[in-house]
Design a protein around this motif. Sequence first.
Motif, short mmCIF file in Angstrom:
data_model
loop_
_atom_site.label_atom_id
_atom_site.label_comp_id
_atom_site.label_asym_id
_atom_site.label_seq_id
_atom_site.Cartn_x
_atom_site.Cartn_y
_atom_site.Cartn_z
N PRO A 36 -18.37 3.57 5.70
CA PRO A 36 -19.24 2.48 5.23
C PRO A 36 -18.50 1.57 4.26
CG PRO A 36 -20.38 4.59 5.11
CD PRO A 36 -18.93 4.89 5.40
N THR A 37 -18.93 0.33 4.19
CA THR A 37 -18.34 -0.62 3.25
C THR A 37 -18.44 -0.08 1.83
OG1 THR A 37 -18.98 -2.45 4.68
CG2 THR A 37 -18.49 -2.98 2.38
N GLY A 38 -17.34 -0.12 1.12
CA GLY A 38 -17.31 0.35 -0.26
C GLY A 38 -16.95 1.81 -0.43
N VAL A 39 -16.93 2.58 0.66
CA VAL A 39 -16.57 4.00 0.57
C VAL A 39 -15.05 4.12 0.74
CG1 VAL A 39 -16.77 6.27 1.65
CG2 VAL A 39 -18.79 4.81 1.41
N ARG A 40 -14.43 4.83 -0.20
CA ARG A 40 -12.99 5.03 -0.17
C ARG A 40 -12.66 6.41 0.37
NH1 ARG A 40 -9.87 1.69 -3.42
NH2 ARG A 40 -8.43 3.40 -3.88
N ALA A 41 -11.61 6.48 1.17
CA ALA A 41 -11.11 7.77 1.64
C ALA A 41 -10.36 8.45 0.52
CB ALA A 41 -10.20 7.57 2.85
N VAL A 61 0.86 -1.19 0.00
CA VAL A 61 0.00 0.00 0.00
C VAL A 61 0.89 1.24 0.00
CG1 VAL A 61 -1.68 1.36 1.32
CG2 VAL A 61 -1.92 -1.12 1.15
N LYS A 62 0.58 2.18 -0.91
CA LYS A 62 1.33 3.42 -1.00
C LYS A 62 0.47 4.58 -0.52
CE LYS A 62 4.35 1.91 -4.69
NZ LYS A 62 4.90 2.21 -6.03
N GLY A 78 -4.20 5.71 2.04
CA GLY A 78 -3.50 4.74 1.21
C GLY A 78 -4.13 4.63 -0.17
N ASP A 79 -3.37 4.11 -1.13
CA ASP A 79 -3.94 3.91 -2.47
C ASP A 79 -4.95 2.78 -2.50
OD1 ASP A 79 -2.21 1.72 -2.35
OD2 ASP A 79 -1.00 2.31 -4.08
N ASP A 80 -5.17 2.16 -1.34
CA ASP A 80 -6.24 1.17 -1.19
C ASP A 80 -7.56 1.84 -0.77
OD1 ASP A 80 -5.42 1.94 1.33
OD2 ASP A 80 -5.23 -0.09 2.14
N GLY A 81 -7.55 3.18 -0.66
CA GLY A 81 -8.76 3.91 -0.29
C GLY A 81 -9.07 3.89 1.19
N VAL A 82 -8.10 3.50 2.01
CA VAL A 82 -8.29 3.41 3.45
C VAL A 82 -7.58 4.57 4.14
CG1 VAL A 82 -7.83 2.00 5.51
CG2 VAL A 82 -8.55 0.92 3.37
N ALA A 83 -8.19 5.12 5.19
CA ALA A 83 -7.56 6.15 6.01
C ALA A 83 -6.90 5.47 7.21
CB ALA A 83 -8.58 7.17 6.48
N LEU A 133 -12.52 12.72 3.95
CA LEU A 133 -13.41 12.92 2.81
C LEU A 133 -13.63 11.58 2.13
CD1 LEU A 133 -14.92 14.85 0.85
CD2 LEU A 133 -12.76 14.99 -0.44
N GLY A 134 -14.90 11.16 2.03
CA GLY A 134 -15.23 9.91 1.37
C GLY A 134 -15.55 10.13 -0.10
N ASP A 135 -15.36 9.09 -0.92
CA ASP A 135 -15.67 9.23 -2.34
C ASP A 135 -17.17 9.17 -2.62
OD1 ASP A 135 -16.21 6.50 -2.08
OD2 ASP A 135 -14.86 5.86 -3.68
N ASP A 136 -17.96 9.07 -1.54
CA ASP A 136 -19.41 9.14 -1.66
C ASP A 136 -19.92 10.58 -1.51
OD1 ASP A 136 -18.77 9.44 1.00
OD2 ASP A 136 -20.26 8.01 1.74
N GLY A 137 -19.01 11.53 -1.41
CA GLY A 137 -19.39 12.93 -1.29
C GLY A 137 -19.74 13.37 0.10
N LEU A 138 -19.42 12.55 1.11
CA LEU A 138 -19.67 12.91 2.50
C LEU A 138 -18.36 13.18 3.23
CD1 LEU A 138 -22.43 10.33 3.54
CD2 LEU A 138 -22.73 12.72 2.82
N ALA A 139 -18.44 14.08 4.21
CA ALA A 139 -17.32 14.32 5.12
C ALA A 139 -17.60 13.54 6.39
CB ALA A 139 -17.19 15.80 5.41
N TYR A 140 -16.61 12.82 6.88
CA TYR A 140 -16.71 12.02 8.08
C TYR A 140 -15.75 12.56 9.13
CZ TYR A 140 -19.04 8.61 5.07
OH TYR A 140 -19.91 7.99 4.20
N GLY A 141 -16.13 12.45 10.40
CA GLY A 141 -15.27 12.92 11.46
C GLY A 141 -15.28 12.03 12.68
N ALA A 142 -14.20 12.13 13.46
CA ALA A 142 -14.09 11.40 14.73
C ALA A 142 -13.34 12.27 15.71
CB ALA A 142 -13.36 10.07 14.53
#
Length: 198
Positions: free
Chosen positions: A97-102, A48-49, A64-69, A115-124
């Motif tokens: 969510p499953t299938g959503v990429r960072a 993973v890069k 990561g280029d795997d779409g994971v944060a 930032l998710g590729d579903d157009g939503l901003a997520y926070g923790a």
Amino acid sequence: VAAGDVHSLVIGSDGRVYGTGSNLLGQLTDSQDRKRGLILLIGLPAGVKATALAGGYGNTLVVGDDGVAYGTGLNGNGQITGKHDWWYRLHVLSGLPTGVRAEAVSSGSYHNLVLGDDGLAYGAGDNWSGQLTGPPQNQQRRLTPLTGLPAGVAATAVAAGQAYSLVLGDDGVAYGAGRNRFGQLTGTEPNLRTLTPL
């Protein structure tokens, strides 16, 4: 490159993340406190890069280029998710969510945004001032969607400040939530608990 509170980060041409500076809270994934030269951060899965990164107060975020944060460092308010108060290696931020990429990350003082590729901003993390939207909460330990964008508007960028969040919509409008003591979100309300146009 990215700058944290007292640490610096770079993505090398090899796609790996390197950092220097303070490591008191594990933000550089090493066991020693201070680094005066770039060291490799550990924890990304083999192959993973890194494509994006952010530094905050005592923590580091990587896409990561795997779409994971991924995140490491201070986690006292759950800002890099999970129950540990500190992480000493990059680990997966939970809650997308499953299938959503960072696509992008931003790190504030005690909260983080993805930032998710579903157009939503997520926070923790900390939400006492409403920076993650919704009712006050000191420890949001999973990535949760921020609320308030108008129907049909997708988030295209995120930025985390000290107890406030900014989201750019694909309508060209900047929205903010959280602490507004100095007018950083415009207007006179001291705290905004939903994404509101600036």
